[in-house]
Design an enzyme around this catalytic site. Structure first.
Site, mmCIF file in Angstrom:
data_model
loop_
_atom_site.group_PDB
_atom_site.id
_atom_site.type_symbol
_atom_site.label_atom_id
_atom_site.label_comp_id
_atom_site.label_asym_id
_atom_site.label_seq_id
_atom_site.Cartn_x
_atom_site.Cartn_y
_atom_site.Cartn_z
ATOM 1 N N SER A 1 0.811 -1.215 0.000
ATOM 2 C CA SER A 1 0.000 0.000 0.000
ATOM 3 C C SER A 1 0.850 1.273 0.000
ATOM 4 C CB SER A 1 -0.927 -0.006 1.216
ATOM 5 O OG SER A 1 -1.626 1.201 1.321
ATOM 6 N N SER A 2 1.897 1.296 0.813
ATOM 7 C CA SER A 2 2.731 2.499 0.910
ATOM 8 C C SER A 2 3.399 2.835 -0.416
ATOM 9 C CB SER A 2 3.800 2.320 1.996
ATOM 10 O OG SER A 2 3.190 2.199 3.255
ATOM 11 N N LEU A 3 3.788 1.813 -1.187
ATOM 12 C CA LEU A 3 4.416 2.057 -2.487
ATOM 13 C C LEU A 3 3.374 2.379 -3.547
ATOM 14 C CD1 LEU A 3 7.181 -0.691 -2.415
ATOM 15 C CD2 LEU A 3 7.428 1.771 -2.017
ATOM 16 N N GLY A 4 2.209 1.762 -3.451
ATOM 17 C CA GLY A 4 1.120 2.091 -4.368
ATOM 18 C C GLY A 4 0.730 3.553 -4.254
ATOM 19 N N ARG A 5 0.826 4.099 -3.061
ATOM 20 C CA ARG A 5 0.493 5.506 -2.833
ATOM 21 C C ARG A 5 1.539 6.441 -3.427
ATOM 22 N NH1 ARG A 5 -2.720 5.389 2.771
ATOM 23 N NH2 ARG A 5 -3.351 3.212 2.635
ATOM 24 N N ASP B 1 0.064 -20.216 -9.482
ATOM 25 C CA ASP B 1 -0.573 -21.535 -9.505
ATOM 26 C C ASP B 1 -0.003 -22.488 -8.464
ATOM 27 O OD1 ASP B 1 -2.596 -21.752 -11.574
ATOM 28 O OD2 ASP B 1 -0.989 -21.377 -13.017
ATOM 29 N N GLU C 1 5.877 -7.205 -12.629
ATOM 30 C CA GLU C 1 5.651 -6.345 -13.796
ATOM 31 C C GLU C 1 5.535 -4.931 -13.229
ATOM 32 O OE1 GLU C 1 2.866 -9.864 -15.640
ATOM 33 O OE2 GLU C 1 2.025 -8.264 -14.437
ATOM 34 N N GLN D 1 11.811 -20.654 -12.995
ATOM 35 C CA GLN D 1 12.444 -19.422 -13.465
ATOM 36 C C GLN D 1 13.303 -18.801 -12.379
ATOM 37 O OE1 GLN D 1 9.269 -16.806 -14.684
ATOM 38 N NE2 GLN D 1 8.657 -16.318 -12.607
#
Length: 187
Positions: A102-106, A119, A129, A174
């Site tokens: 959340s803190s980075l999304g803000r 999966d 991404e 990967q």
């Protein structure tokens, strides 16, 4: 059913869920924090006129390693691939959902465009991404917390988990940020 902190710790302690390196302080009430590795895949915009998912475009991206103590600068509107510092081994009865912090999304950092589902049976490092939706560059530091993985107990184990030969699991095992293998869907 989403696993609680108690269930996550129990699954790790029993060896049912693999996470390496594991830091117990990363366990949250209903998820486990994930950190950013030091490798990024950047797009070589001058090599192609467009991206064609049907074609293998080997030099579409280049691998960049961030030196210790340095940051990767993600510019506004830029899209790159990164990966978790942690390697995961999900059993056939657990699936995961990757979410951003959340803190980075803000601040405008998006951690995934569409591939947030992990999966059951997946083994490897999870590819981020990463995109910057803000108007200013964002500094990304290796080992910083950038996401959280919620784990779901399935109603029964998958009959054919990810990595089974019949599925053609393109990203099983990967290591590091892995470029798209969408072209394999057209074979």
């Amino acid at each position: 059913m989403i696993l609680s902190d108690r269930d996550i710790r129990s699954a790790i302690d029993s060896g049912h869920l693999g996470i390496s390196p594991f830091d117990p302080t990363m366990v949250q009430p209903s998820s486990i924090d994930v950190r950013l590795d030091r490798y990024f895949r950047v797009f070589n915009n001058a090599r192609y006129t467009h991206i064609d998912p049907k074609q293998e475009q080997e030099d579409l991206t280049s691998l960049v390693e961030v030196k210790e103590g340095d940051a990767f600068i993600l510019h506004p509107g830029e899209f790159v691939l990164g990966s978790t510092l942690e390697e995961f081994a999900l059993p056939a009865d657990l699936a995961g959902r990757l979410e951003g912090k959340s803190s980075l999304g803000r601040l405008g950092l998006l951690t995934h465009s569409t591939a947030g589902f992990i999966d059951p049976g997946f083994n490897g490092y999870i590819t981020f991404e990463l995109s910057n939706a803000s108007n200013l560059p964002i500094a990304l530091y290796p080992e910083m917390k950038v996401g959280q993985l919620a784990l779901f107990m399935m109603s029964s184990p998958a009959e054919t988990p990810y990595g089974s030969g019949s599925l053609g699991s393109k990203y099983q095992g990967q290591r590091g940020p892995t470029a798209s293998k969408a072209y394999m869907n057209f074979r």
